[in-house]
Structures are given as structure tokens and as C-alpha cells.
Design an enzyme around this catalytic site. Structure first.
Site, PDB file in Angstrom:
ATOM      1  N   ASP A  31      28.571 -37.672 -26.172  1.00 19.83           N
ATOM      2  CA  ASP A  31      28.232 -36.763 -27.275  1.00 19.83           C
ATOM      3  C   ASP A  31      26.955 -35.957 -26.979  1.00 19.83           C
ATOM      4  O   ASP A  31      26.571 -35.095 -27.763  1.00 19.83           O
ATOM      5  CB  ASP A  31      28.135 -37.513 -28.621  1.00 19.83           C
ATOM      6  CG  ASP A  31      27.105 -38.634 -28.623  1.00 19.83           C
ATOM      7  OD1 ASP A  31      26.957 -39.310 -27.584  1.00 19.83           O
ATOM      8  OD2 ASP A  31      26.444 -38.836 -29.662  1.00 19.83           O
ATOM      9  N   HIS A  32      26.319 -36.207 -25.820  1.00 15.32           N
ATOM     10  CA  HIS A  32      25.116 -35.451 -25.451  1.00 15.32           C
ATOM     11  C   HIS A  32      25.247 -34.718 -24.112  1.00 15.32           C
ATOM     12  O   HIS A  32      24.494 -33.782 -23.858  1.00 15.32           O
ATOM     13  CB  HIS A  32      23.907 -36.391 -25.399  1.00 15.32           C
ATOM     14  CG  HIS A  32      23.616 -37.015 -26.716  1.00 15.32           C
ATOM     15  ND1 HIS A  32      22.663 -36.535 -27.573  1.00 15.32           N
ATOM     16  CD2 HIS A  32      24.216 -38.053 -27.359  1.00 15.32           C
ATOM     17  CE1 HIS A  32      22.672 -37.268 -28.692  1.00 15.32           C
ATOM     18  NE2 HIS A  32      23.603 -38.195 -28.580  1.00 15.32           N
ATOM     19  N   HIS A  79      25.292 -40.220 -22.629  1.00 14.67           N
ATOM     20  CA  HIS A  79      26.439 -40.405 -23.537  1.00 14.67           C
ATOM     21  C   HIS A  79      27.238 -39.112 -23.691  1.00 14.67           C
ATOM     22  O   HIS A  79      26.675 -38.025 -23.681  1.00 14.67           O
ATOM     23  CB  HIS A  79      25.947 -40.883 -24.912  1.00 14.67           C
ATOM     24  CG  HIS A  79      25.701 -42.364 -24.956  1.00 14.67           C
ATOM     25  ND1 HIS A  79      24.838 -42.952 -25.854  1.00 14.67           N
ATOM     26  CD2 HIS A  79      26.210 -43.369 -24.209  1.00 14.67           C
ATOM     27  CE1 HIS A  79      24.832 -44.265 -25.658  1.00 14.67           C
ATOM     28  NE2 HIS A  79      25.650 -44.534 -24.649  1.00 14.67           N
ATOM     29  N   HIS A 121      20.395 -37.864 -22.637  1.00 17.19           N
ATOM     30  CA  HIS A 121      20.938 -39.082 -22.010  1.00 17.19           C
ATOM     31  C   HIS A 121      22.408 -38.874 -21.682  1.00 17.19           C
ATOM     32  O   HIS A 121      22.996 -37.858 -22.018  1.00 17.19           O
ATOM     33  CB  HIS A 121      20.701 -40.314 -22.878  1.00 17.19           C
ATOM     34  CG  HIS A 121      21.401 -40.317 -24.220  1.00 17.19           C
ATOM     35  ND1 HIS A 121      21.052 -39.465 -25.243  1.00 17.19           N
ATOM     36  CD2 HIS A 121      22.422 -41.072 -24.699  1.00 17.19           C
ATOM     37  CE1 HIS A 121      21.818 -39.709 -26.301  1.00 17.19           C
ATOM     38  NE2 HIS A 121      22.671 -40.675 -25.992  1.00 17.19           N
ATOM     39  N   HIS A 130      16.974 -45.935 -25.721  1.00 18.85           N
ATOM     40  CA  HIS A 130      18.345 -45.929 -26.260  1.00 18.85           C
ATOM     41  C   HIS A 130      19.344 -46.484 -25.244  1.00 18.85           C
ATOM     42  O   HIS A 130      20.102 -47.411 -25.536  1.00 18.85           O
ATOM     43  CB  HIS A 130      18.677 -44.490 -26.660  1.00 18.85           C
ATOM     44  CG  HIS A 130      20.081 -44.252 -27.090  1.00 18.85           C
ATOM     45  ND1 HIS A 130      20.616 -44.825 -28.222  1.00 18.85           N
ATOM     46  CD2 HIS A 130      21.063 -43.489 -26.554  1.00 18.85           C
ATOM     47  CE1 HIS A 130      21.877 -44.416 -28.354  1.00 18.85           C
ATOM     48  NE2 HIS A 130      22.168 -43.613 -27.354  1.00 18.85           N
ATOM     49  N   ASP A 184      18.782 -39.570 -28.939  1.00 20.20           N
ATOM     50  CA  ASP A 184      19.057 -40.846 -29.599  1.00 20.20           C
ATOM     51  C   ASP A 184      17.931 -41.779 -29.198  1.00 20.20           C
ATOM     52  O   ASP A 184      17.581 -41.860 -28.023  1.00 20.20           O
ATOM     53  CB  ASP A 184      20.396 -41.429 -29.108  1.00 20.20           C
ATOM     54  CG  ASP A 184      21.578 -40.587 -29.580  1.00 20.20           C
ATOM     55  OD1 ASP A 184      21.372 -39.628 -30.341  1.00 20.20           O
ATOM     56  OD2 ASP A 184      22.715 -40.909 -29.173  1.00 20.20           O
ATOM     57  N   HIS A 203      21.963 -35.263 -35.616  1.00 23.88           N
ATOM     58  CA  HIS A 203      22.668 -36.471 -35.193  1.00 23.88           C
ATOM     59  C   HIS A 203      22.818 -37.450 -36.342  1.00 23.88           C
ATOM     60  O   HIS A 203      22.321 -38.579 -36.289  1.00 23.88           O
ATOM     61  CB  HIS A 203      21.924 -37.119 -34.015  1.00 23.88           C
ATOM     62  CG  HIS A 203      22.766 -38.046 -33.180  1.00 23.88           C
ATOM     63  ND1 HIS A 203      23.077 -39.323 -33.569  1.00 23.88           N
ATOM     64  CD2 HIS A 203      23.355 -37.880 -31.979  1.00 23.88           C
ATOM     65  CE1 HIS A 203      23.801 -39.913 -32.642  1.00 23.88           C
ATOM     66  NE2 HIS A 203      24.002 -39.051 -31.655  1.00 23.88           N
ATOM     67  N   HIS A 209      19.961 -47.256 -32.169  1.00 20.87           N
ATOM     68  CA  HIS A 209      19.393 -46.152 -32.964  1.00 20.87           C
ATOM     69  C   HIS A 209      18.437 -46.773 -33.972  1.00 20.87           C
ATOM     70  O   HIS A 209      18.663 -47.891 -34.437  1.00 20.87           O
ATOM     71  CB  HIS A 209      20.499 -45.422 -33.737  1.00 20.87           C
ATOM     72  CG  HIS A 209      21.516 -44.751 -32.874  1.00 20.87           C
ATOM     73  ND1 HIS A 209      21.314 -43.509 -32.324  1.00 20.87           N
ATOM     74  CD2 HIS A 209      22.744 -45.147 -32.473  1.00 20.87           C
ATOM     75  CE1 HIS A 209      22.383 -43.164 -31.622  1.00 20.87           C
ATOM     76  NE2 HIS A 209      23.274 -44.141 -31.685  1.00 20.87           N
TER      77      HIS A 209
HETATM   78 ZN   LIG Z   1      24.453 -39.773 -29.704  1.00 20.76          ZN
HETATM   79 ZN   LIG Z   2      23.617 -42.036 -27.394  1.00 18.02          ZN
END
Ligand SMILES: [Zn+2]
Ligand SMILES: [Zn+2]
Length: 805
Positions: A72-73, A70, A68, A160, A181, A427, A405
Site C-alpha cells: 500500500d506504500h 508494504h 517502506h 513499523h 506507517d 492512512h 501502528h
Molecule cells: Zn500502510
Molecule cells: Zn505498512
């Protein structure tokens, strides 16, 4: 790195293991390498925010899947594609790609401001890098399976954020599910995560909330709106730091509705709500575009009002703070969610000294960020614009989580439904992850020591998990054999009312097969086919045993065809072998055919040369072929009246034609292409005497008696040749697709009217493909698997055409 045995599956994290942030995982199995996600760690800057890319040779990666948008991904993807030796293919869903573009542009902008203010020049990549890499990102549809080099993967909704996917991968019969996520809650705009229909052997699952339990949704919404209401009514300001997209829209749906319903209590529109984000407007359109991927509620709203449900009555957009007039109580949603820099940080620094103001955290706060630090209710916070000074913190800080989440119960239920024997946790911070591991192990404790034992791993970054998979082969039954299996199943089910547990899809059946050789079967098959070891493919004859739940066995005979490159193991009936495995053309079945011919040998040779160009002469006892070769340049040859010798010709390497007296014998190895060529040679042999060109040839050899007969111009010969080629290639398609394939002759739009293009159209259900045979290319196709098949056949056809030129 350790040498892996052929049956070893390896998992390895470059980031996102025992932490939240910079997600990046590597899977290796059977020589294939997959990367999952390429994030950055929001608590760090520049190169130190990256996953540990130096720890792995990125050039070995076949496929990179992004779960996705975000940061952090996804935020280090342009870095991987532009600044490393990565050469693989990159996939994400359509909405992810649509939003990713805007988000990362903003990311480049915000981080470059941050970098210049801290005096460092640590930008990971530029706008140009982003643009260049963007075009090379491929998209996947939810629920459709893509295959790259033997790696199959399918995207499922993760619930998510918009576009968030889980990926189920399949390599050599082993299935791996990566959740990314995910959320199991039906919220205001998204559906909950799906459970893929097929089971998985390995589950890579997020553990963000560990063993924590979410409060029910309704009470969280109530708390959120009350807290905000109470603050603004006392003249306070509320800051909601949010990630620009995804959860921000969810919070706005809640607030907009509340503001509409409580207008009077809130002073009739006297308390404004702002959404401060550079991306707000652009992304509204993206959200509207993908309304069909959201839940029924949102779709109904959209359908009934015909307006974008993400354009809110009570919320105004702010592009920057210059247009913001901060006169009284207000509610401000601002990004970024972690308060590291940017709009939300600027507002925090402005509002935090006042006790009546509130900072309300609704997302998951990553370790090491300002959002996480604030929850400790510090006396003061460092100023980002003025690093020398600190700012006192007197405002209220509260947290009500709307982070999408799963909590423990939701995660456990999902994990039980996936029923994988190997679970790898990612994660999550070490402590919640450790607690989740213990809870899972005790939940599955009763299976310990059995063959269904569940193993749970929580490796650190760069620590390998190695799993062994042995002895299981999964073969897919294709073609007529499926009917046979179903017939047997019905018989078995009638004999035993509990039925069987063989998994069934519409037209293929999945079977777990054990290797066992049936001698009789081998002999039968060997009578028909001379089996030879071939480069990539291997044929094994097997007697399949399908096991059902009651140890009853269905026995069906067929042939197992394994493709070592793509790991496909197909189980087909003998009669279907050619249809489903055209790549097995190297299997040698010698065919012979005799034809009576009533013409001179040089004529046969001349015609074959016209059609096939280079025809090899293996034996020519009467020296007729030289005569033909010299025929154009030198017509004064002496004709041999007595032609009793043997002529042996070779067409396309593998087809041998022997002509002696008035008998032509053709011999070739069975294969789609060679069969087609052999057919056409037979046709030539039978028609050679009546073809106008024969007359031409004859006219030369018999002194010009028939010199008024029309001759073929070089153009005509060329055209005839190319039509013949198209015919042969279209035959390949007919064999593959049967009645689903039709051939069309059309005048091209922008072509000279003389030029007609020949098209082939394949229609299978909703899928279709249009192939331009004149240019040997696929023009339209709405299905990747179909496209792959068509391209393979075209390649084969191109080989055929090349060998005839
Ligand atoms: Zn994440
Ligand atoms: Zn996320």
C-alpha cells in the site's frame, strides 16, 4: 490547479487520504514538488488499484520518497517510473530496497495469476519494468541528510517494519515530517519510532487506529499463543494470514519461543508450524543482513549464538502447497495478509468449512478485502479458483492485532513531541480518522486563538490543503560567526543564569532572524565590496538579533547570503564570505597589482600565449603582438628598437594587463579563479626573463646568437599547461578544505608507467573523498553532501580549465 502564492504550502493526496491503501501524497512549496509513497489499494485490481495519477502532472515531481516496502506504500512505484511521464529521483532506505525487489517480483507473479483467472489483462507492469526501474532507485542512510535541488530530507526509524522510514523534509526553512506507517512499541525485533531532533512545522501522520487503544503487548502475546494452543490441541488447524515480511517475522519469533517452551504440552513436536511464502528463504538473508538496524534483544541473540535469529527451530518453510501434507493439526502462516489471492487464500478455502479450524487475523485488515469480510463471520465466501461457487464458512475467526501502528495514546504523545502547528491526517478510514481529528482538536483546544494554535486536517483524496508560511526566515550561521555567537551566548548566560534557547549543533547554529537593516553596517560593507545584483545569489547585510527565552538579545553582525535556488540562507562573518560562498564570484571587487618588468613586451605576450592560449589584444601601439604571431612562419620581421608604446592584453575575459615602459599593471575582479590566474600572471611576469623559453624568443629576435639553448617541445608545453591547471584546481580545493585536503601523485594501476595520475584526497572525520585530477572525476566518496561539494568544485575547475585551453 490553483495558482499558489510564493508563501503557500500545498498538500494533496492522490491516494491514502480517508482510506488505508494506495498511499500517495504530493507536497508543493516554493516551486518544489515532492511525492511521498506510491502504493496500490489491495482491495482493487489492475488500474483501479492505483492512486489517482491522472489528477496530477507527474513530470513536475522533483523527488519521490518511499516510506517502506508494504504494497500500500510501494507497489505502484514501477508503474510511476516506467509508465508515466515522471522524471524525478526516487529514494528509499537500503533494507527497503533490498526487500522491495523480492516482494514486487512476487506481486507481479501473484497479480498476473489473479488477472488471468479473472480473464482480465490488467497487469500494471512487468518483471522487465521492475528490473529497469530498480536500478534507478537511490538509497538513503538513516539520519543522513540528502539534498536534491533545494529539497533536504532525512530518514528516521519508523519502527513499523524493517527499513521503514519517517522522512523529515526541509524546503526554504519550513520542515515537514511524514511518519509513513509507524509504531512506538519496542517489539521483538524492532525499536520504536524516533522523534527527530529538530521541530517540524507540518506533520503528516498516519491515523490507522484513530482513537482506539491497544491492549498491552504481553496480554496480546498470551492471548495469541493460548488461542492457537487450544485450537491445535483439539485437532484444529490455524491459519494466520500475514504480509510476507515484517510482521510475519514478529509472529514467528513469538510462536517459535512458545513452541520451544511448551514442547511437552504440544505433543513433543507433533504439531508443525509452517511459513508458506515464496520469499521466505530469500528474505531471511536480508533480515540477517540488517540485524544491526533492529533492537538490542535481537542483536544480542545474534551476537551470542552467531546464528540468524530468523531461522527458527520449530518452523518449516513451504514454497508452495504441493509439498504440504495436510494430515492433522498444524499452524500455517501464509501470505498475502489480506487473503485476496495466492497461498493464504488457497488454504482459507480448504480449511474454512471445518468448525474446529481457526483463522486468526494479526494485521490491519484493509476495507474491501477478504480479511475484512471474514471478520463479519459470513455464512460463505466466494471461491477464487471457481468464481461460480461459494464455500461455506464454519471455521472460527478471531483478531489479535500485532499491526505495528500507533494507537491513540502513542500517537498523541508523539504528536505532542513533534509540536507542529499543522497536522494532516492520512492512512486511516474516514470514521477513525474523524474521531482522531476531534480528539486532537479538543486536546489542543486551549491553544485556540493563540499563535500556537494547532490545526488538524483530514482531507479526502485530491482535495488540497493550503497553508501559508510568512515572515519567518531561518538562517544558518556558518564559519567563524558561530564562535562569535557562542561567545555572546556565554556572556548572556553569565548575565542571566537561565541561559539562552538558541539551538545549537556542533558547528552550526540555527537562528530565527528578523529582517532589519542597520545603516552603519551597510556602509562598512559597501566600502569593501561593490555590491551588484547577480543572477542567482543575493547578498543582504543584516544585523541579526538572536532572541532567547527571556527576551534578552544577542547582537552579532554578519552578512546574510541567500541562494534563491536552494533556499539556503547563510549567516556568515565578512571574513568567511569567500570560503563559504564561492558561488558569489560575480561579486565585483576590482583588484590591481603593479609589477616591474625588465623584458620586451613581445616576450610577455608570447609567454602568456603559451600559458593561456587565447590572449586578447586590446591595444598594441608598437605592433609587438603581430610580430609574435608571425614569428613561427616568418622570421624576417623587422624588430622595433623603440618600444615606448602601450600594450593592453586581456586574459580570460576579465583580467586586464597593461604594460608600458617597464611597468606591468594587472587589474581583475576578485574571485577564486581569477585570483588564481592573476597570481600566475604575476609569477610569469617576474620570471619571464629567466625562463628558458625567453631565451628562445630572444634568440629569434636578436638574430640567433643563442640558438643552442634547449627549446620546449609541444609535449612539454602541453604537460606544463595541464600541470598548471591541476595546480589551480587543487588550489580551489585547498581554499575550500584547508588541511583536510592533500594532493597525491600516483602511478595508475592499469596505465602505462609513464602516466602518472594526480589525486586529491579529502578527509573530514569519517568522511572522505578521492578525486582523480587527471580525469577530473570523483573516484570514491562515502558522504553525499561531501560528494556534492566536490562535484561543484570540479565543475568550477572544469570551467577554469576550459577557458584556458
Ligand atoms: Zn500502510
Ligand atoms: Zn505498512
Amino acid at each position: 490547479m490553483e495558482q499558489l502564492s510564493n508563501s503557500s504550502f500545498k498538500f494533496f493526496s492522490l491516494g491514502g487520504s480517508n482510506e488505508v491503501g494506495r498511499s500517495c501524497h504530493i507536497l508543493q512549496f516554493k516551486g518544489k514538488t515532492i511525492m511521498l509513497d506510491a502504493g496500490v489499494h489491495p482491495a482493487y485490481e489492475g488500474l483501479s488499484s492505483l492512486p489517482f495519477y491522472d489528477e496530477f502532472d507527474l513530470s513536475t515531481i522533483d523527488v519521490l520518497l518511499i516510506s517502506h516496502f508494504h504494497v500500500d506504500h510501494a507497489a505502484s512505484l514501477p508503474y510511476v517510473m516506467q509508465k508515466t511521464n515522471f522524471q524525478g529521483r526516487v529514494f528509499m532506505t537500503h533494507p527497503t530496497k533490498a526487500i522491495y525487489r523480492w516482494l514486487l517480483r512476487d506481486f507481479v507473479r501473484v497479480t498476473s495469476i489473479g488477472a488471468s483467472s479473472s480473464g482480465k489483462d490488467e497487469n500494471l507492469y512487468s518483471d522487465e519494468d521492475l528490473a529497469e526501474s530498480f536500478d534507478r532507485i537511490e538509497t538513503v542512510d538513516f539520519h543522513s541528510t540528502v539534498e536534491v535541488n533545494g529539497i533536504k530530507f532525512t530518514a528516521f526509524h519508523a519502527g513499523h517494519v524493517l527499513g521503514a522510514a519517517m522522512y523529515q523534509l526541509e524546503i526554504a526553512g519550513i520542515r515537514i515530517l511524514f511518519t509513513g506507517d509507524y509504531s512506538r512499541e519496542v517489539d521483538r525485533h524492532l525499536n520504536s519510532a524516533e522523534v527527530p531532533p529538530l521541530p517540524s512545522d507540518v506533520l503528516i501522520v498516519e491515523s490507522t487506529f484513530g482513537t482506539a487503544t491497544h491492549e498491552p503487548r504481553a496480554s496480546r502475546e498470551r492471548k495469541l499463543t493460548q488461542l492457537i494452543h487450544n485450537t491445535v490441541i483439539k485437532g484444529g488447524r490455524v491459519l494466520l494470514p500475514v504480509f510476507a515480511l515484517g510482521r510475519a517475522q514478529e509472529i514467528m519469533l513469538i510462536l517459535d519461543e512458545y513452541w520451544s517452551n511448551h514442547s511437552d504440552d504440544l505433543g513433543g513436536g507433533q504439531v508443525p508450524i509452517y511459513y508458506a511464502s515464496n520469499l521466505a528463504r530469500k528474505c531471511m538473508n536480508v533480515f540477517q543482513t540488517y540485524v544491526n538496524m533492529m533492537n538490542d534483544d535481537i542483536r544480542r541473540k545474534f551476537r551470542d549464538s552467531q546464528t540468524n535469529p530468523f531461522i527458527f527451530k520449530n518452523i518449516s518453510y513451504l514454497k508452495n502447497l504441493e509439498e504440504f501434507q495436510d494430515f492433522g493439526p498444524s499452524v500455517m502462516l501464509a501470505s498475502p495478509g489480506m487473503l485476496q489471492s495466492g497461498l493464504s487464500r488457497d488454504i482459507l478455502e480448504k480449511w474454512c468449512p471445518e468448525g474446529k479450524n481457526l483463522v486468526l487475523i494479526t494485521g490491519y485488515s484493509i476495507e474491501g478485502t477478504m480479511a475484512k469480510f471474514l471478520m463479519l463471520e459470513p455464512e460463505s465466501i466466494p471461491s477464487i479458483n471457481n468464481p461460480e461457487s461459494t464455500i461455506p464458512r464454519r471455521c472460527q475467526v478471531d483478531e489479535i492485532s500485532f499491526a505495528a501502528h500507533v494507537d491513540f495514546q502513542e500517537n498523541l504523545e508523539f504528536i505532542e513531541q513533534i509540536s507542529a502547528n499543522n497536522i494532516i491526517l492520512v492512512h486511516g478510514e474516514s470514521n477513525p480518522m474523524g474521531r482522531l481529528k476531534s480528539a486532537l482538536l479538543s486536546n489542543f483546544g486551549s491553544l485556540k486563538g493563540t499563535e500556537n494554535e494547532v490545526r488538524v486536517f483530514n482531507p479526502r483524496n485530491c482535495v488540497e490543503v493550503i497553508l501559508e508560511f510568512k515572515g519567518i526566515k531561518i538562517a544558518k550561521a556558518v564559519g567563524n560567526i558561530v564562535d562569535e555567537i557562542q561567545r555572546e551566548e556565554i556572556i548572556a548566560a553569565n548575565n542571566n543564569k537561565d541561559g539562552s534557547r538558541v539551538e545549537k549543533k556542533e558547528d552550526d547554529v540555527e537562528i530565527k532572524a528578523e529582517q532589519s537593516t542597520n545603516k552603519d553596517m551597510t556602509n562598512t560593507v559597501n566600502n569593501a565590496i561593490d555590491l551588484k545584483p547577480v543572477k542567482k545569489n543575493e547578498i543582504k547585510e543584516e544585523n541579526r538579533e538572536l532572541q532567547n527565552g527571556n527576551e534578552e538579545e544577542i547582537i552579532v553582525s554578519g552578512i546574510l547570503v541567500s541562494d534563491e535556488k536552494n533556499f539556503d540562507l547563510n549567516f556568515v562573518s565578512l571574513t568567511d564570505l569567500r570560503e563559504h560562498h564561492t558561488e558569489l564570484s560575480t561579486t565585483v571587487l576590482r583588484e590591481r597589482q603593479k609589477v616591474h618588468v625588465d623584458c620586451k613586451k613581445e616576450l610577455i605576450y608570447w609567454h602568456l600565449c603559451q600559458m593561456f592560449g587565447d590572449v586578447g589584444v586590446l591595444l598594441d601601439e608598437d605592433n609587438v603582438t603581430n610580430m609574435v604571431k608571425q614569428e613561427n612562419g616568418n622570421r624576417n620581421h623587422t624588430e622595433s628598437e623603440d618600444q615606448n608604446g602601450k600594450l593592453v592584453l586581456q586574459v580570460m575575459n576579465d583580467i586586464k594587463l597593461t604594460v608600458v615602459d617597464s611597468t606591468a599593471a594587472l587589474e581583475w575582479s576578485q574571485g577564486l579563479i581569477t585570483d588564481a590566474v592573476a597570481d600566475s600572471i604575476v609569477a610569469i611576469l617576474m620570471s619571464v626573463d629567466s625562463a628558458p623559453a625567453s631565451v628562445k624568443m630572444s634568440s629569434h629576435s636578436c638574430g640567433g646568437h643563442h640558438c643552442h639553448h634547449p627549446e620546449h617541445t609541444p609535449d612539454e608545453v602541453l604537460q606544463r599547461n595541464s600541470v598548471w591547471k591541476v595546480k589551480q584546481i587543487s588550489n580551489l580545493f585547498k581554499e575550500q578544505f584547508g588541511d583536510s585536503f592533500t594532493l597525491l601523485l600516483e602511478k595508475g594501476d592499469d596505465h602505462d608507467m609513464k602516466d602518472e595520475d594526480i589525486y586529491g584526497v579529502i578527509t573530514i572525520g569519517k568522511n572522505s573523498a578521492r578525486i582523480n585530477f587527471s580525469q577530473m572525476k570523483i573516484e570514491e566518496c562515502n558522504s553525499n553532501p561531501l560528494k556534492g561539494r566536490v562535484v561543484r568544485i570540479l565543475d568550477m575547475g572544469a570551467d577554469l580549465a576550459a577557458s584556458l585551453c
